[in-house]
Design a protein around this motif. Structure first.
Motif, mmCIF file in Angstrom:
data_model
loop_
_atom_site.group_PDB
_atom_site.id
_atom_site.type_symbol
_atom_site.label_atom_id
_atom_site.label_comp_id
_atom_site.label_asym_id
_atom_site.label_seq_id
_atom_site.Cartn_x
_atom_site.Cartn_y
_atom_site.Cartn_z
ATOM 1 N N ASN A 120 0.863 -1.183 0.000
ATOM 2 C CA ASN A 120 0.000 0.000 0.000
ATOM 3 C C ASN A 120 0.901 1.235 0.000
ATOM 4 O OD1 ASN A 120 -2.502 -1.522 0.280
ATOM 5 N ND2 ASN A 120 -1.828 -1.922 2.380
ATOM 6 N N PRO A 121 1.442 1.597 -1.160
ATOM 7 C CA PRO A 121 2.575 2.509 -1.180
ATOM 8 C C PRO A 121 2.241 3.990 -1.301
ATOM 9 C CG PRO A 121 2.218 1.665 -3.370
ATOM 10 C CD PRO A 121 1.135 1.062 -2.501
ATOM 11 N N GLN A 163 4.183 10.276 -3.906
ATOM 12 C CA GLN A 163 5.346 9.454 -3.619
ATOM 13 C C GLN A 163 4.907 8.006 -3.376
ATOM 14 O OE1 GLN A 163 6.479 12.454 -0.340
ATOM 15 N NE2 GLN A 163 8.471 11.602 -0.942
ATOM 16 N N LEU A 164 5.879 7.119 -3.426
ATOM 17 C CA LEU A 164 5.629 5.706 -3.133
ATOM 18 C C LEU A 164 6.502 5.267 -1.967
ATOM 19 C CD1 LEU A 164 5.454 4.055 -6.682
ATOM 20 C CD2 LEU A 164 3.560 4.647 -5.170
ATOM 21 N N GLY A 165 5.894 4.565 -1.014
ATOM 22 C CA GLY A 165 6.652 3.969 0.063
ATOM 23 C C GLY A 165 7.452 2.785 -0.444
ATOM 24 N N VAL A 166 8.697 2.676 0.009
ATOM 25 C CA VAL A 166 9.571 1.603 -0.458
ATOM 26 C C VAL A 166 10.162 0.848 0.719
ATOM 27 C CG1 VAL A 166 10.154 2.655 -2.672
ATOM 28 C CG2 VAL A 166 11.519 3.217 -0.635
ATOM 29 N N ASP A 215 -4.134 6.481 -7.356
ATOM 30 C CA ASP A 215 -4.297 5.039 -7.170
ATOM 31 C C ASP A 215 -3.172 4.339 -7.931
ATOM 32 O OD1 ASP A 215 -4.982 2.364 -7.218
ATOM 33 O OD2 ASP A 215 -7.112 2.719 -7.582
ATOM 34 N N PHE A 216 -2.223 3.772 -7.199
ATOM 35 C CA PHE A 216 -1.053 3.167 -7.840
ATOM 36 C C PHE A 216 -1.435 1.977 -8.710
ATOM 37 C CE2 PHE A 216 2.772 0.294 -7.426
ATOM 38 C CZ PHE A 216 3.548 0.985 -8.346
ATOM 39 N N ARG A 217 -2.375 1.153 -8.245
ATOM 40 C CA ARG A 217 -2.778 -0.005 -9.045
ATOM 41 C C ARG A 217 -3.445 0.421 -10.349
ATOM 42 N NH1 ARG A 217 -2.196 -2.018 -4.073
ATOM 43 N NH2 ARG A 217 -1.691 -4.252 -3.802
#
Length: 428
Positions: A95-96, A105-108, A188-190
């Motif tokens: 869930n980034p 941003q995206l959590g990594v 929405d990343f997906r």
């Protein structure tokens, strides 16, 4: 085969392999072009003398082998070369999505022992495998690669952190989320992944899950006044995968020859597709179902575990044992450790020296300083799992586990020569 052609092929392989999934896909293509047949682990096999086969597990580990023509495996055994397909990197969390001050941003999550500092201020892209349902509701997978730069991890200006050059700890949770763009609300990343998959030709009902990692878009290159250095991401350890594959494809079909490239070495190898898993053991059991015959064959076999070594850095030479500091472009390195962090024995190292001498290739040694901890490889794991005599070697390199590493172009050529000679060896 020209040396420059070999280096060009290596550069192209590294550039097209941003993840273990892509690396295995590219190796698969080369094997099929050379006449190798892919086998399913679910199916019954009918292997032929002189046959050339390969299997793939979890899209990220591959084993290729040749069945001997004139001799049986019981007496001749296998000449094995082992490497790993994974490299330290930043992987996207499940869930980034992060949305702060108008930035998307995206959590990594940090995968393996990443040297984090060089990841800042690089042009990053994203690649990996995505699982999704198609329009018929079937579960499918696709490899994706955004290819172009889509993200960056900007450094904090020195004006706001005057102690930055004095040594600053990097917080993996708060410092590393890459910036992908600006947005009025959290994207929405997906949904972005769905668009990318459909852009690459598949029809998607919904994206379910993924294994994706960021990578540096700067292509590999030959560097130095005389192109003596190779710089690239993922030299540890796609370089060894490439050298093993080159040796396999160029060797004469005389003895049983096997190449194993497994995933998850950087996090311990304990997985179904890692070296501490049952992949190789399962394969050998299928090739030789009788326990006594299998034991005899393994006693006649040998593995070379190929994983890069630490070259002596001219600015940090005190980090090495003075008598065991390998130099770039001075030959492959035999890696030794009294505490079995490497699987080398005096017998296996002597065999390698003979093979190298036959190819007029110099050999070096690496032993870690006695007051420092030593890393490890798939060598001790494989040796312990299947009981085969094993040697650990590697090409010397700088900046191991950085986003951009450095090795010697002549070392690549020379190591391939010795590995090819090993595959042709009458006895090991």
């Amino acid at each position: 085969m020209g040396e420059q052609e070999q280096l060009n092929r290596l550069v192209a392989f590294l550039h097209k392999s941003p993840t273990p999934f892509h690396a295995v896909s590219n190796m698969k293509s080369r094997l099929e072009e050379a006449g190798y047949q892919q086998l399913s682990e679910k199916a019954s096999w009918q292997l032929q003398p002189g046959g050339q086969y390969f299997i793939i597990r979890n899209d990220a580990s591959l084993v290729a082998w040749k069945m001997p023509k004139a001799k049986d495996l019981i007496t001749s055994g296998f000449r094995m070369i082992g490497a790993h397909t994974d490299s330290p990197c930043l992987k996207v969390k499940p869930n980034p999505e992060l949305h702060k001050h108008g930035y998307f941003q995206l959590g990594v999550e940090v995968y393996g022992g990443v040297l984090l500092g060089p990841w800042f201020d690089r042009d990053l892209s994203l690649a990996g495998r995505v699982s999704f349902q198609d329009e018929e509701g079937q579960l499918r997978q696709a490899l994706i690669d955004f290819e172009k730069p889509i993200a960056v991890i900007p450094s904090l200006a020195i004006h706001l952190d005057r102690e930055a050059n004095s040594g600053r700890a990097i917080n993996a949770q708060t410092f590393l989320p890459p910036i992908l763009g600006q947005a009025g609300e959290k994207p929405d990343f997906r949904a972005l992944l769905k668009q990318q998959i459909e852009r690459e030709g598949a029809h998607v009902s919904q994206v379910l899950d993924y294994e994706l990692s960021f990578y540096d878009t700067q292509p590999p290159g030959l560097v130095g006044l005389n192109d003596e250095f190779l710089t690239s991401a993922r030299l540890d350890n796609l370089l060894s995968c490439f050298m093993g594959l080159e040796a396999l494809l160029s060797s004469d079909l005389v003895e049983g020859q096997l190449l194993i490239c497994t995933d998850h070495e950087e996090v311990g190898s304990m997985s179904a597709s890692g070296a501490q898993g049952p992949l190789l053991d399962h394969l050998i059991e299928r090739l030789l179902p009788d326990a006594e015959n299998r034991a005899r064959a393994l006693a006649a076999s040998m593995m070379i575990s190929a994983d890069n070594a630490h070259g002596i850095h001219p600015n940090f030479s005190d980090k090495h044992d003075a008598n065991h500091g390998p130099l770039i472009n001075q030959g492959p390195v035999i890696k030794l450790n009294a505490n079995q962090r490497y699987a080398t024995t005096d017998i296996t190292s002597s065999m390698f020296r003979i093979l190298a001498e036959q190819e007029n290739v110099p050999v070096q040694e690496f032993v870690v300083r006695s007051d420092m901890a030593c890393g490890s490889t798939i060598g001790p794991i494989t040796s312990a799992e299947i009981g085969v005599k094993t040697l650990d070697i590697g090409v010397p390199q700088f900046a191991m586990h950085s986003i951009r590493e450095m090795a010697g172009s002549q070392d690549v050529i020379n190591t391939i020569k010795v590995l090819s000679r090993f595959y042709r060896a009458e006895q090991v």
